[in-house]
Design a protein around this motif. Sequence first.
Motif, PDB file in Angstrom:
ATOM      1  N   VAL A 116      -2.503   8.012   2.561  1.00 16.77           N
ATOM      2  CA  VAL A 116      -2.628   7.431   3.544  1.00 16.77           C
ATOM      3  C   VAL A 116      -4.301   6.168   3.515  1.00 16.77           C
ATOM      4  N   HIS A 117      -4.804   6.846   4.212  1.00 19.22           N
ATOM      5  CA  HIS A 117      -6.484   6.354   4.336  1.00 19.22           C
ATOM      6  C   HIS A 117      -6.046   4.976   2.942  1.00 19.22           C
ATOM      7  N   ALA A 118      -5.837   5.336   1.491  1.00 18.97           N
ATOM      8  CA  ALA A 118      -6.209   4.234   0.386  1.00 18.97           C
ATOM      9  C   ALA A 118      -5.260   3.410   1.143  1.00 18.97           C
ATOM     10  N   CYS A 119      -4.088   3.947   1.064  1.00 20.33           N
ATOM     11  CA  CYS A 119      -2.359   2.563   1.543  1.00 20.33           C
ATOM     12  C   CYS A 119      -2.981   1.665   2.470  1.00 20.33           C
ATOM     13  N   VAL A 120      -3.453   2.786   3.850  1.00 17.29           N
ATOM     14  CA  VAL A 120      -4.438   2.133   4.786  1.00 17.29           C
ATOM     15  C   VAL A 120      -5.197   0.884   4.489  1.00 17.29           C
ATOM     16  N   THR A 121      -5.962   1.220   3.567  1.00 16.98           N
ATOM     17  CA  THR A 121      -7.702   0.205   3.286  1.00 16.98           C
ATOM     18  C   THR A 121      -6.725  -0.966   2.439  1.00 16.98           C
ATOM     19  N   ALA A 122      -5.642  -0.658   1.581  1.00 10.98           N
ATOM     20  CA  ALA A 122      -5.121  -1.426   1.063  1.00 10.98           C
ATOM     21  C   ALA A 122      -3.766  -2.595   1.642  1.00 10.98           C
ATOM     22  N   GLY A 123      -4.149  -2.156   3.071  1.00 11.42           N
ATOM     23  CA  GLY A 123      -3.405  -3.561   3.877  1.00 11.42           C
ATOM     24  C   GLY A 123      -1.832  -2.829   4.415  1.00 11.42           C
TER      25      GLY A 123
END
Length: 299
Positions: free
Chosen positions: A208-215
């Motif tokens: 989830v964190h990686a996706c949110v960081t990717a926008g």
Amino acid sequence: MEFRHLAGFVAVAEELHFGRAAARLHIAQPPLSQQIRQLESELGVQLFERSTRSVRLTSAGRAFLDPARRVLADLEVARRAAQAGGRGEVGRVTIGFTGASSYETLPVLTKAVRARHPGIELVLYGQTYSGEAVTRVADGDHDLGFVRLPVLREGVAVRLIEREFLVAALPAEHPLARHHEIRLPDLAAEPFVTFPGTRGSAVRDALVHACVTAGFQPRIVQEAPDSYTMLALVGAGVGITLTVSSVQHIRIPGMVYRPLAGEPVVLELALAWRGDNPSAALRAVLAVAEEVLPTPPST
């Protein structure tokens, strides 16, 4: 009756000589003779026939010899068991784990512990996600847990044992499967499968964190209790996922792994235990773990 009386009796019975028996016990002969007299007085029988030239067992002494030997042998077993327990060579250690990472590291630890400390019983609890493992260790329900860093729970000690990174798992026929590596923004419209969101999965949190960081916020369409089920769902075309690099030994028909483009998303696997846990068996297991699962060098 004292154990030293039994030891003195057995020594005299086997040597049939007070002087040699006293030397064997590292005591003087008069105290040994006194111990035998005290023993005979307590039993109410004569154990030895003594003369100036010889010492022989009486019928009572012969009957008493084997039981006395057994008592002394049991005492030695008890002594060794107590000392082994104090050294952590016997006892019970409970371990919580989940995920493909611990499926690789856990057998290394358990085999080494059983080879070196066969008196330690390892009780293993599977599907214990990182957050659950930290809580159970902190609460004293588990002695040891496989967890993901960071661990912020007060009183819980940790030691890093492995570094991993996130990879993408996709259906083999997915258009992005043709790419050598996957850009996270390209996954924004994809359905995801991952671990449950209510049990403290560090891999799900990292996804989830990686996706949110990717926008984007990942659209999670199904949850799975373990890596094997999750990857089978990917192979069946239910969705895609981000998972740890250690699972890449799992081969599912219709599914492929691809690295992520850009800076790797690192996940750190660690062992966790209560710093004030008094278990000598746990200390023995931690010592073995430090040898067979060493902390990787800094990157």
